[in-house]
Design a protein around this motif. Structure first.
Motif, PDB file in Angstrom:
ATOM      1  N   GLU A  75       0.774  -1.174  -0.565  1.00 43.29           N
ATOM      2  CA  GLU A  75      -0.267   0.168   0.232  1.00 43.29           C
ATOM      3  C   GLU A  75       0.742   1.232   0.509  1.00 43.29           C
ATOM      4  O   GLU A  75       1.792   1.228   0.135  1.00 43.29           O
ATOM      5  CB  GLU A  75      -0.334   0.359   1.460  1.00 43.29           C
ATOM      6  N   ASP A  76       0.308   2.462  -0.508  1.00 44.52           N
ATOM      7  CA  ASP A  76       1.139   3.649  -0.001  1.00 44.52           C
ATOM      8  C   ASP A  76       1.562   4.222   0.589  1.00 44.52           C
ATOM      9  O   ASP A  76       3.084   4.377   1.559  1.00 44.52           O
ATOM     10  CB  ASP A  76       0.437   4.788  -1.043  1.00 44.52           C
ATOM     11  N   GLY A  77       1.016   3.543   1.745  1.00 41.94           N
ATOM     12  CA  GLY A  77       2.005   3.848   3.230  1.00 41.94           C
ATOM     13  C   GLY A  77       2.762   2.929   3.345  1.00 41.94           C
ATOM     14  O   GLY A  77       3.969   3.812   4.122  1.00 41.94           O
ATOM     15  N   GLU A  78       2.780   2.304   3.001  1.00 38.46           N
ATOM     16  CA  GLU A  78       4.303   0.786   3.415  1.00 38.46           C
ATOM     17  C   GLU A  78       5.045   1.317   2.210  1.00 38.46           C
ATOM     18  O   GLU A  78       6.204   1.091   2.673  1.00 38.46           O
ATOM     19  CB  GLU A  78       3.884  -0.639   3.430  1.00 38.46           C
ATOM     20  N   ARG A  79       4.636   1.835   1.624  1.00 39.18           N
ATOM     21  CA  ARG A  79       5.719   2.446   0.223  1.00 39.18           C
ATOM     22  C   ARG A  79       6.443   3.428   0.621  1.00 39.18           C
ATOM     23  O   ARG A  79       8.025   3.611   0.929  1.00 39.18           O
ATOM     24  CB  ARG A  79       5.382   2.802  -1.540  1.00 39.18           C
ATOM     25  N   GLU A  80       5.987   4.805   1.781  1.00 40.05           N
ATOM     26  CA  GLU A  80       6.602   5.104   1.992  1.00 40.05           C
ATOM     27  C   GLU A  80       8.048   5.350   3.028  1.00 40.05           C
ATOM     28  O   GLU A  80       8.495   6.007   3.407  1.00 40.05           O
ATOM     29  CB  GLU A  80       5.776   6.428   2.255  1.00 40.05           C
ATOM     30  N   ASP A  81       7.353   4.293   4.011  1.00 39.45           N
ATOM     31  CA  ASP A  81       8.624   3.651   4.758  1.00 39.45           C
ATOM     32  C   ASP A  81       9.340   2.641   4.407  1.00 39.45           C
ATOM     33  O   ASP A  81       9.955   2.800   5.652  1.00 39.45           O
ATOM     34  CB  ASP A  81       7.241   3.118   5.710  1.00 39.45           C
TER      35      ASP A  81
END
Length: 201
Positions: A75-81
């Motif tokens: 997910e987008d949030g995981e990609r950012e992390d």
């Protein structure tokens, strides 16, 4: 065109996993294209995101990393992390040398195709700079971050004769001893072919 062949993955306990691997002459190395093609095929069939040549019983400095597939699944949030502005890679690393490691570190869980059904928390640098020949035999010097850097470091360790288990504390290593022996004895199942050390030698 030659069809790819699935190679057995070397299991924990085989001495090749503890060898420091040698550089190759990439232009003269016999069967280099076939080896790399078979490694990609083997890695994907086993559901892996990285594979090093010693894991298919070839003690040379070659490994593969695919972090792009993982990026696409997140997910987008995981990609950012887990990624630092990149979208992952699919690349071959030949004669690689890590030439710099960033000061920032982070801990995440790692597993290994040679050590099925186990995982452990490993602390690694967030960023690395590495020199290598890519799959086109072109010289590269690149800096990678986050999960991509972690995958590269994990596979790089393989060509140095290091396993992620070596980073675990003594208590955790002791707790895994019986499970590791089961793997070495061929008593832990994997969904891909494995190669075990010769118990008669």
């Amino acid at each position: 065109m030659t069809e790819a062949t699935e190679l057995p993955i070397v299991a924990y306990g085989h001495p090749v996993l503890r060898q420091k691997c040698t550089d190759i002459d990439a232009l003269a190395y016999p069967g280099l294209y076939e080896l790399v093609m078979n490694m990609w095929y083997t890695m994907y069939n086993a559901g892996g995101c990285g594979l090093a040549a010693p894991q298919v019983n070839v003690p040379v400095r070659i490994f593969l990393v695919d972090s792009r597939h993982t990026f696409e699944l997140l997910e987008d949030g995981e990609r950012e992390d887990l990624f630092d502005g990149d979208e992952g890679i699919q690349d071959t690393f030949i004669n690689a040398r890590i030439i710099d490691r960033g000061a920032r570190t982070w801990t995440d869980e790692e597993g290994c195709l040679s050590i099925p059904n186990l995982a452990g928390e490993v602390e690694r640098p967030w960023s690395i700079t590495i020199s290598y020949l890519d799959g086109r035999l072109e010289e590269q010097v690149k800096t990678f971050h986050g999960l991509t850097a972690r995958m590269i470091q994990h596979e790089y360790d393989h060509i140095e004769g290091i396993l992620y288990l070596d980073y675990l504390n003594k208590r955790k290593q002791a707790a895994l001893k019986k499970r590791l022996q089961r793997i070495a004895d061929g008593k832990e199942s994997a969904r891909y072919p494995m190669l075990f050390a010769d118990k008669t030698s």
